[in-house]
Scaffold this active site. Structure first.
Site, PDB file in Angstrom:
ATOM      1  N   GLY A 266      95.123  87.496   8.347  1.00 21.31           N
ATOM      2  CA  GLY A 266      95.667  88.513   9.213  1.00 21.31           C
ATOM      3  C   GLY A 266      95.320  89.786   9.005  1.00 21.31           C
TER       4      GLY A 266
ATOM      5  CB  THR B 250     111.801  95.711  14.261  1.00 17.18           C
ATOM      6  OG1 THR B 250     111.436  94.864  13.902  1.00 17.18           O
ATOM      7  CG2 THR B 250     112.593  95.798  15.680  1.00 17.18           C
TER       8      THR B 250
ATOM      9  CE  LYS C 151     108.142  97.193  11.591  1.00 20.13           C
ATOM     10  NZ  LYS C 151     107.756  96.176  10.537  1.00 20.13           N
TER      11      LYS C 151
ATOM     12  CG  ASP D 287     108.000  96.441   6.547  1.00 18.94           C
ATOM     13  OD1 ASP D 287     109.272  96.024   6.503  1.00 18.94           O
ATOM     14  OD2 ASP D 287     107.624  96.784   7.724  1.00 18.94           O
TER      15      ASP D 287
END
Length: 241
Positions: free
Chosen positions: A107, A43, A47, A83
């Site tokens: 973002g 995490t 990464k 993810d």
């Protein structure tokens, strides 16, 4: 969540949380290679570093430039990004149709890159809005000043910013009034309801928080590590608890 899956499948394994400072990450990863482990979850903020330390990269991890799941295949460390497909799995499980959908990501960091990769792979038209578009190298980002116009035709809006993370302050300025009533608003944060999601909910929009993505990316990691289909119901119950 993962331990509940191990128990349900009769696998003698345990997930152990390890806190590692960035400067020690490479050394810790070398230590882990010597252990009888199936793999590891990675995490923030590791990464990108994990991506550079793998012996092999799955196609999604290579394209996204980030690794959140490590698989030990013999002596080789294989980097995956669960993810991206995890978000898609979560969206589809919530009844969303991504093929042909117009998706706006708020973002342009690593989280947005993973969600964009997953959504585009599922056939969605993805637009990224950033505070400073000129600093975004991986896609053609649109300026935040154009957000209202982008939202008018959106079917899904995903907050990929760090606003909802622990320690972050301030409210995300998003003109939800421009969003069609049938649009869904999602966030990747799973530890708390965010200001944006609360506003969206109050406006009558369907919402999706980060717990669904957490569940599905974890399920994919579990299967990579074990070769066993993840018991989603068991994992979801553990997550709720």
């Amino acid at each position: 969540m993962i331990d509940a899956a191990f128990a349900a499948c009769g696998i003698e394994a345990e997930m152990i949380k390890v806190g590692v400072a960035p400067a020690q990450f490479a050394a810790k990863l070398a230590e882990l290679r010597a252990l009888p482990m199936l793999g590891a979850s990675v995490t923030t903020p590791h990464k990108l570093a994990a991506h550079d330390l793998c012996d092999e990269l799955a196609s999604a991890a290579r394209a996204i430039g980030a690794v959140n799941c490590l698989q030990l295949a013999g002596t080789r460390l294989v980097g995956h990004n669960t993810d991206a497909p995890g978000f898609v799995d979560a969206a589809l499980a919530a009844g969303l149709v991504l093929a042909g959908a117009r998706v706006v990501l708020l973002g342009a960091g690593g989280a947005a890159r993973a969600v964009a990769y997953g959504c585009r792979g599922a056939g969605a038209h993805v637009t990224v809005a950033a505070r400073t578009p000129s600093k975004v190298a991986w896609t053609a980002a649109q300026p935040w000043s154009e957000l209202a116009a982008l939202l008018r035709t959106a079917q899904l809006v995903v907050d990929c910013t760090s606003t909802a993370l622990a320690g972050a302050t301030g409210e995300l300025e998003v003109p939800l009034e421009a969003l069609p009533a049938a649009a869904t608003v999602a966030t990747l944060a799973y530890h708390a309801r965010t200001e944006l999601l609360e506003r969206a909910r109050a406006s009558g929009h369907a919402t999706l928080d980060g717990r669904a993505m957490l569940l599905h990316q974890g399920a994919r990691a579990f299967t990579l590590w074990t070769g066993v289909r993840a018991p989603l119901d068991v994992m979801a119950a553990a997550l709720r608890a």
